[in-house]
Motif scaffolding. Structure first.
Motif, PDB file in Angstrom:
ATOM      1  N   ALA A   4      44.565  -9.633  84.086  1.00  0.00           N
ATOM      2  CA  ALA A   4      43.238  -9.387  84.473  1.00  0.00           C
ATOM      3  C   ALA A   4      42.962  -9.962  85.711  1.00  0.00           C
ATOM      4  CB  ALA A   4      42.401  -9.686  83.217  1.00  0.00           C
ATOM      5  N   ARG A  18      35.668  -6.550  87.054  1.00  0.00           N
ATOM      6  CA  ARG A  18      36.102  -6.516  85.672  1.00  0.00           C
ATOM      7  C   ARG A  18      37.506  -5.550  85.673  1.00  0.00           C
ATOM      8  NH1 ARG A  18      33.850 -10.761  85.612  1.00  0.00           N
ATOM      9  NH2 ARG A  18      32.596 -11.556  83.927  1.00  0.00           N
ATOM     10  N   CYS A  41      38.804 -11.145  86.979  1.00  0.00           N
ATOM     11  CA  CYS A  41      37.487 -11.113  86.161  1.00  0.00           C
ATOM     12  C   CYS A  41      36.861 -12.038  87.120  1.00  0.00           C
ATOM     13  CB  CYS A  41      37.425 -11.240  84.846  1.00  0.00           C
ATOM     14  SG  CYS A  41      38.369 -10.058  83.697  1.00  0.00           S
ATOM     15  N   CYS A  97      37.058 -12.293  79.904  1.00  0.00           N
ATOM     16  CA  CYS A  97      36.224 -11.510  80.921  1.00  0.00           C
ATOM     17  C   CYS A  97      34.964 -10.770  80.071  1.00  0.00           C
ATOM     18  CB  CYS A  97      37.179 -10.254  81.234  1.00  0.00           C
ATOM     19  SG  CYS A  97      38.666 -10.670  81.905  1.00  0.00           S
ATOM     20  N   LYS A 142      37.179 -15.824  86.252  1.00  0.00           N
ATOM     21  CA  LYS A 142      37.179 -16.161  84.601  1.00  0.00           C
ATOM     22  C   LYS A 142      38.382 -16.206  84.384  1.00  0.00           C
ATOM     23  CE  LYS A 142      32.747 -15.426  84.253  1.00  0.00           C
ATOM     24  NZ  LYS A 142      31.528 -16.250  83.813  1.00  0.00           N
ATOM     25  N   HIS A 149      34.455  -5.577  78.710  1.00  0.00           N
ATOM     26  CA  HIS A 149      35.332  -6.391  79.081  1.00  0.00           C
ATOM     27  C   HIS A 149      35.930  -5.844  80.331  1.00  0.00           C
ATOM     28  CE1 HIS A 149      35.623  -6.012  74.595  1.00  0.00           C
ATOM     29  NE2 HIS A 149      35.563  -7.562  74.624  1.00  0.00           N
ATOM     30  N   PHE A 150      36.564  -4.999  80.519  1.00  0.00           N
ATOM     31  CA  PHE A 150      37.198  -4.457  82.041  1.00  0.00           C
ATOM     32  C   PHE A 150      37.416  -2.923  82.030  1.00  0.00           C
ATOM     33  CE2 PHE A 150      40.283  -7.496  79.980  1.00  0.00           C
ATOM     34  CZ  PHE A 150      40.968  -6.701  79.142  1.00  0.00           C
TER      35      PHE A 150
END
Length: 511
Positions: A70, A45, A72, A135, A95, A145-146
């Motif tokens: 991102a 993530r 993910c 994510c 993702k 989330h990340f």
């Protein structure tokens, strides 16, 4: 009532109260405040955000889309039963795909509920929310989330009005401050390339994920031929198979056009305003840490320092509250970003000195709670501070003072930059220059809550003290205006944010 001459001094009373507080909390159980405690989740993530000088986008880089990306990915290893028995066949489930990451201003989002703004600044905000939705990990009532990678370009073109001045939109920038800029377009966003997370296996057949981002701010660069004399950044992640932690390896190099660059690994709040921003964003902190009750654990290994002007932050904590102590509400004219940064580069000197009080906070608070004013030259720990600067919108600053740079945040900001010193070592921080620097990798357990509760931050007289709730915790470097080709390289692992088990700090009523 007896004579007050027999009473203990105030400093002793404060010390006893402080001791009592710590004894009462010594046995308190701490739990992780983040979605990926100690970086041990097997799934990836990671988000990436890039900023211009005032924490906005301004204009997207050619063919790059909005500078929000991102990676993910979930590691999926189902058991396969066949005639030979049970085996695990591992797969990677992404993702976020390339079409998501390449979205740019004006593009329609694949899902409803996200607005396709044509303004690059507004679109980037919306894109981060969209990527966060893809994510999101819903492993409890508090989704996360990340981890966030933040890139920032320190160039500032004073001939434009892209950046406000202490939150105020101005028709022309008039300042005696000097900023690097090679000319029109110097505030550009970077070229970012992505190595999507893939399966890797060790000698003992242990399977994990690895991936990364890399790129340059030099828009005419061809990185297929190597970095050359161009600016360069890279962030990669892989598993430490002995500890289970992610290892984030990061590198940052300046060039002649881009002498001031920043690269951080951020643990940000999962909702609300993060440090330096004036809109809702996404992150990994599920319970907001509040002074004086939180700790940060991390392992840092600095391979290259980035030169004399590399302000390498063992930890940079960011929050936002108004000068009257109220929480921020998105009004950039009255909100103030507050930062405290521990710089561990031994080349960084103390600008706070008896002959330069303008770079010192008005007073220092000792571990026992005693206030020591900056003009008490025999007692004030000048070498514990690099610099202090006041918010540009503060009305009652104490002379002498220096105002923080009014352009590099969307609102006014206040900075307290500290250096290794015995004053901070009582909280687990570096005691002397060189601690934790090149050749001295360490796992730190920092009582950030206790230290941050001691720091001076400006507040209007007679107002209720602000709650010091921190929405961003960062590790990395700010290579301040430097010669071309200086490089910083480091790894971060085992990152965790710890709060007392009873803490229920949430976003309601704060952001």
């Amino acid at each position: 009532m007896g004579s007050t001459s027999s009473w203990p001094p105030l400093s002793k009373i404060l010390f006893l109260l402080n001791l009592g507080y710590h004894l009462a909390h010594a046995s308190e159980k701490y739990i992780s405040a983040i979605g990926d405690p100690g970086m041990k989740n097997p799934n990836v993530r990671v988000g990436l955000e890039a900023w211009n000088f005032c924490n906005e986008v301004g204009a997207e880089a050619p063919k790059m889309g909005s500078p929000r990306l991102a990676d993910c990915a979930d590691l999926y290893c189902p058991l396969i039963v066949d005639s030979l028995g049970c085996t695990a066949k591992c797969e990677v489930h992404h993702k976020v795909n390339e079409s998501d990451n390449s979205l740019g201003a004006g593009n329609e989002f694949p899902e409803t509920g996200f607005k396709p703004y044509t303004d690059p600044d507004l679109f980037a905000v919306e894109k981060e929310l969209y990527l966060g939705s893809l994510c999101e990990v819903q492993d409890s009532s508090n989704p996360w989330h990340f981890w966030m990678i933040m890139l920032k370009n320190g160039n500032f073109d004073k001939n434009t009005t892209l950046c406000p001045e202490n939150g105020n939109k101005v028709s022309k920038i008039i300042t005696g401050r000097n900023f690097p800029c090679f000319g029109e377009g110097c505030m550009n966003q970077p070229l970012v390339y992505h190595n999507y997370s893939t399966l890797v296996s060790s000698e003992d057949q242990t399977v994990s994920l690895a991936g990364g981002f890399y790129g340059t701010y030099d828009l005419d660069a061809d990185l297929s031929k190597g970095a050359g004399k161009n600016s360069y950044f890279s962030i990669s992640w892989k598993k430490n198979l002995s500890t289970g932690s992610w290892i984030f390896s990061q590198r940052l190099t300046t060039s002649s056009k881009y002498p001031w660059l920043m690269l951080y690994l951020r643990a940000d709040a999962t909702e609300g305003f993060n440090g330096g921003y004036h809109y809702c964003s996404r992150g990994i902190i599920r319970k907001l840490p509040e002074s004086p009750n939180f700790k940060v654990k991390l392992t840092l290994d600095v391979k290259q320092g980035g030169g004399a002007n590399s302000q390498f932050y063992l930890l940079d904590i960011g929050s936002c509250w108004k000068n009257n102590g109220d929480p921020c509400d998105g009004n950039v004219l009255t909100d103030v970003t507050r930062y405290s940064e521990m710089i561990i580069n031994p080349a960084t000197t103390s600008w706070c000195r008896p002959d330069n009080l303008v770079s010192c906070p008005p007073y220092h608070v000792s571990p026992t709670g005693e206030k020591i004013y900056r003009n008490e030259t025999s007692r004030f720990p000048y070498s514990a501070y690099h610099l202090y600067c006041s918010p540009g919108n503060a009305k009652y600053r104490e002379e002498p003072y220096d105002i923080c740079d009014p352009y590099s945040n969307p609102q006014a900001q206040e900075l307290v930059q500290i250096l290794p010193h015995s004053e901070w070592a009582v909280h687990g921080y570096p005691e002397k220059k060189g601690d934790g620097w090149i050749g001295d990798p360490r796992t730190w357990v920092l009582d950030v809550g206790a230290l941050s509760s001691r720091l001076y931050f400006y507040q209007d007289p007679g107002t209720k003290p602000a709650r010091r709730v921190w929405s961003s915790l960062n590790v990395g470097t700010e290579i301040y205006v430097s010669p071309a080709g200086v490089t910083a390289e480091w790894t971060v692992s085992d990152f965790d944010v710890l709060v007392p088990e009873h803490v229920t700090t949430s976003y309601d009523g704060f952001y």
